[in-house]
Design an enzyme around this catalytic site. Structure first.
Site, short mmCIF file in Angstrom:
data_model
loop_
_atom_site.label_atom_id
_atom_site.label_comp_id
_atom_site.label_asym_id
_atom_site.label_seq_id
_atom_site.Cartn_x
_atom_site.Cartn_y
_atom_site.Cartn_z
N GLY A 24 0.83 -1.21 0.00
CA GLY A 24 0.00 0.00 0.00
C GLY A 24 0.85 1.25 0.00
CD GLU B 151 -1.61 -6.33 3.34
OE1 GLU B 151 -1.13 -5.34 2.80
OE2 GLU B 151 -2.81 -6.40 3.67
C1 5RP Z 1 -3.26 -3.67 1.39
C2 5RP Z 1 -3.52 -3.05 2.71
C3 5RP Z 1 -2.99 -1.67 2.91
O1 5RP Z 1 -2.01 -1.72 3.88
C4 5RP Z 1 -4.12 -0.79 3.33
O2 5RP Z 1 -5.10 -0.82 2.30
C5 5RP Z 1 -3.65 0.65 3.53
O3 5RP Z 1 -3.21 1.18 2.31
P1 5RP Z 1 -2.71 2.68 2.21
O4 5RP Z 1 -1.50 2.81 3.05
O5 5RP Z 1 -2.46 2.88 0.73
O6 5RP Z 1 -3.84 3.56 2.69
O7 5RP Z 1 -4.09 -3.62 3.60
O8 5RP Z 1 -3.89 -4.93 1.29
#
Ligand code: 5RP
Length: 227
Positions: free
Chosen positions: A30, A107
């Site tokens: 992300g 994750e």
């Molecule tokens: C990916 C995730 C990301 O960590 C989550 O969506 C946060 O993303 P960002 O830092 O772009 O807001 O869980 O699967």
């Protein structure tokens, strides 16, 4: 860089203070996790960190890490020393929703094998209960996915299969689909966790309950540590 990106970077920089030479590091996915990977790459290139190995949670994070010269390994039985990842929502008790980036299954595997699991994000991510703002992503296998979706509808106010920019079903790095659930009201996350985990066709879901050890939340002028 926008103010928001600076905040994400500040949260990421607090988290990488936990990364020491010789460690195996879980690399999240992300836009916030990208800052952590970038900072690790920078420290390696400056010689401020040595002998780091990264376990990426997505193809995108792997590509970034490789481009920065971070050595990559697969997750082994010894796990990782620290995992650093973003979140879509986190409560003051450190329960979280993750997966809007689509990498939730990998994750969660990496986080569950981390000695220390650290969440990073900006103040928009801090909520009083899970589902307050974010959808809850659920990864399902393509086989009979519409039947699985029908079952999932019983757990949500609304739900939608995730689409990509070409209006096709979004596919995860694992070759699966994602159904985004709108919870609509405050739910018992433990019960929902069990219900989703017991649903045939569900690979995993974005509830990360009791997993995080720390969270760094970036505000305009400070980064707050939650533990
Ligand atoms: C990916 C995730 C990301 O960590 C989550 O969506 C946060 O993303 P960002 O830092 O772009 O807001 O869980 O699967």
């Amino acid at each position: 860089m926008t103010d928001l990106e600076i905040r994400k970077q500040q949260a990421a920089h607090r988290a990488i203070e936990h990364v020491k030479s010789g460690m195996i590091v879980g690399l999240g996915t992300g836009s916030t996790a990208r800052h952590a990977i970038a900072a690790i790459g920078q420290k390696l290139s400056r010689g401020e960190l040595r002998n780091i190995k990264g376990v990426p949670t997505s193809a995108a994070s792997k590509a970034q890490a490789v481009s920065l010269g971070i050595p990559i390994i697969e997750l082994g039985p010894g796990g990782v020393d620290v995992a650093i990842d973003g979140m879509d929502e986190v409560t003051p008790e450190l329960d979280a929703i993750k997966g809007l980036g689509g990498a939730l299954t990998r994750e969660k595997i990496v986080a569950s094998h981390a000695k220390v699991f650290i969440l990073i994000g900006d103040e928009r991510k801090l909520v009083s209960y899970l589902g307050e703002r974010s959808a809850l992503p659920v990864e399902v296998i393509p086989f009979a996915w519409e039947a699985t979706q029908f079952t999932l509808a019983g757990f949500a106010e609304a739900l939608v299969p995730r689409k990509n920019e070409c209006d096709k079903l979004f596919m995860t790095d694992n070759g699966n689909y994602i159904i985004d659930l709108t919870l609509g009201e405050q739910r018992d996350p433990q019960q929902l966790n069990c219900e989703l985990s017991c649903t045939p066709g569900v690979v995993d879901h974005g509830l990360f309950l009791g997993m995080a050890d720390l969270a760094y939340i970036a505000y305009e002028n400070r980064v707050e540590e939650l533990s």
